[in-house]
Scaffold this motif. Structure first.
Motif, PDB file in Angstrom:
ATOM      1  N   ALA A  96       0.839  -1.207   0.000  1.00  0.00           N
ATOM      2  CA  ALA A  96       0.000   0.000   0.000  1.00  0.00           C
ATOM      3  C   ALA A  96       0.875   1.259   0.000  1.00  0.00           C
ATOM      4  N   ALA A  97       1.955   1.253   0.794  1.00  0.00           N
ATOM      5  CA  ALA A  97       2.853   2.412   0.849  1.00  0.00           C
ATOM      6  C   ALA A  97       3.543   2.617  -0.504  1.00  0.00           C
ATOM      7  N   LEU A  98       3.976   1.526  -1.112  1.00  0.00           N
ATOM      8  CA  LEU A  98       4.622   1.623  -2.418  1.00  0.00           C
ATOM      9  C   LEU A  98       3.661   2.174  -3.458  1.00  0.00           C
ATOM     10  N   ARG A  99       2.431   1.699  -3.453  1.00  0.00           N
ATOM     11  CA  ARG A  99       1.414   2.152  -4.397  1.00  0.00           C
ATOM     12  C   ARG A  99       1.138   3.648  -4.226  1.00  0.00           C
ATOM     13  N   ARG A 100       1.009   4.104  -2.981  1.00  0.00           N
ATOM     14  CA  ARG A 100       0.779   5.534  -2.723  1.00  0.00           C
ATOM     15  C   ARG A 100       1.960   6.359  -3.216  1.00  0.00           C
ATOM     16  N   LYS A 101       3.170   5.885  -2.948  1.00  0.00           N
ATOM     17  CA  LYS A 101       4.373   6.609  -3.359  1.00  0.00           C
ATOM     18  C   LYS A 101       4.463   6.702  -4.881  1.00  0.00           C
ATOM     19  N   LEU A 102       4.224   5.587  -5.566  1.00  0.00           N
ATOM     20  CA  LEU A 102       4.301   5.601  -7.023  1.00  0.00           C
ATOM     21  C   LEU A 102       3.256   6.518  -7.637  1.00  0.00           C
ATOM     22  N   HIS A 103       2.037   6.479  -7.129  1.00  0.00           N
ATOM     23  CA  HIS A 103       0.989   7.325  -7.687  1.00  0.00           C
ATOM     24  C   HIS A 103       1.195   8.786  -7.328  1.00  0.00           C
ATOM     25  N   GLY A 113       1.215  13.632  -8.361  1.00  0.00           N
ATOM     26  CA  GLY A 113       1.311  14.484  -7.183  1.00  0.00           C
ATOM     27  C   GLY A 113       0.088  14.454  -6.292  1.00  0.00           C
ATOM     28  N   VAL A 114      -0.825  13.507  -6.478  1.00  0.00           N
ATOM     29  CA  VAL A 114      -2.044  13.501  -5.677  1.00  0.00           C
ATOM     30  C   VAL A 114      -2.155  12.236  -4.841  1.00  0.00           C
ATOM     31  N   GLY A 115      -1.819  11.095  -5.377  1.00  0.00           N
ATOM     32  CA  GLY A 115      -1.942   9.860  -4.628  1.00  0.00           C
ATOM     33  C   GLY A 115      -2.691   8.795  -5.392  1.00  0.00           C
TER      34      GLY A 115
END
Length: 128
Positions: free
Chosen positions: A106-113, A118-120
């Motif tokens: 989940a953290a990786l997905r948030r970081k990549l998006h 720039g929004v998440g």
């Protein structure tokens, strides 16, 4: 907003495709002085003790003689072999979750998006 539309049709001036006479004269003068200019740059390159002047004059001569070098990008192509089947998004998610854990995925997905827009969440997946 509407594009600009002139009130009257254009009149006067050079017709399309007619070369500018002044530009032609300047080009002719420059071409006549070309050999002298190249000789001056070569003399600067040979006589200077300043490395910056030597480099700049050598670069100018090379650019004129061989053309400016193009900018190239080296791209490494990795072929898909029969032994490397493509994975579905679900298979990739399962593999990443198994190796990173649920919180890590989940953290990786948030970081990549966040890095993408720039929004998440990617712009095409946001709920409207």
């Amino acid at each position: 907003m509407e594009p600009f539309k002139p009130k009257r049709p254009k009149t006067g001036g050079r017709k399309k495709g007619t070369p500018n006479k002044l530009t032609e004269q300047i080009r002719e003068l420059a071409m006549n002085l070309g050999p002298e200019a190249v000789a001056s740059i070569a003399a600067l390159m040979r006589s200077s003790t300043n490395p910056a002047i030597i480099l700049a004059s050598a670069r100018e001569l090379l650019d004129r003689g061989f053309g400016k070098p193009g900018q190239y990008q080296i791209v490494e192509m990795v072929p898909l072999h029969e032994g490397w089947p493509r994975k579905s998004p679900e298979e990739m998610k399962a593999e990443l979750t198994a190796s990173l854990g649920v919180d890590g995925y989940a953290a990786l997905r948030r970081k990549l998006h966040a890095d993408v827009d720039g929004v998440g969440e990617p712009a095409d997946r946001r709920e409207r």
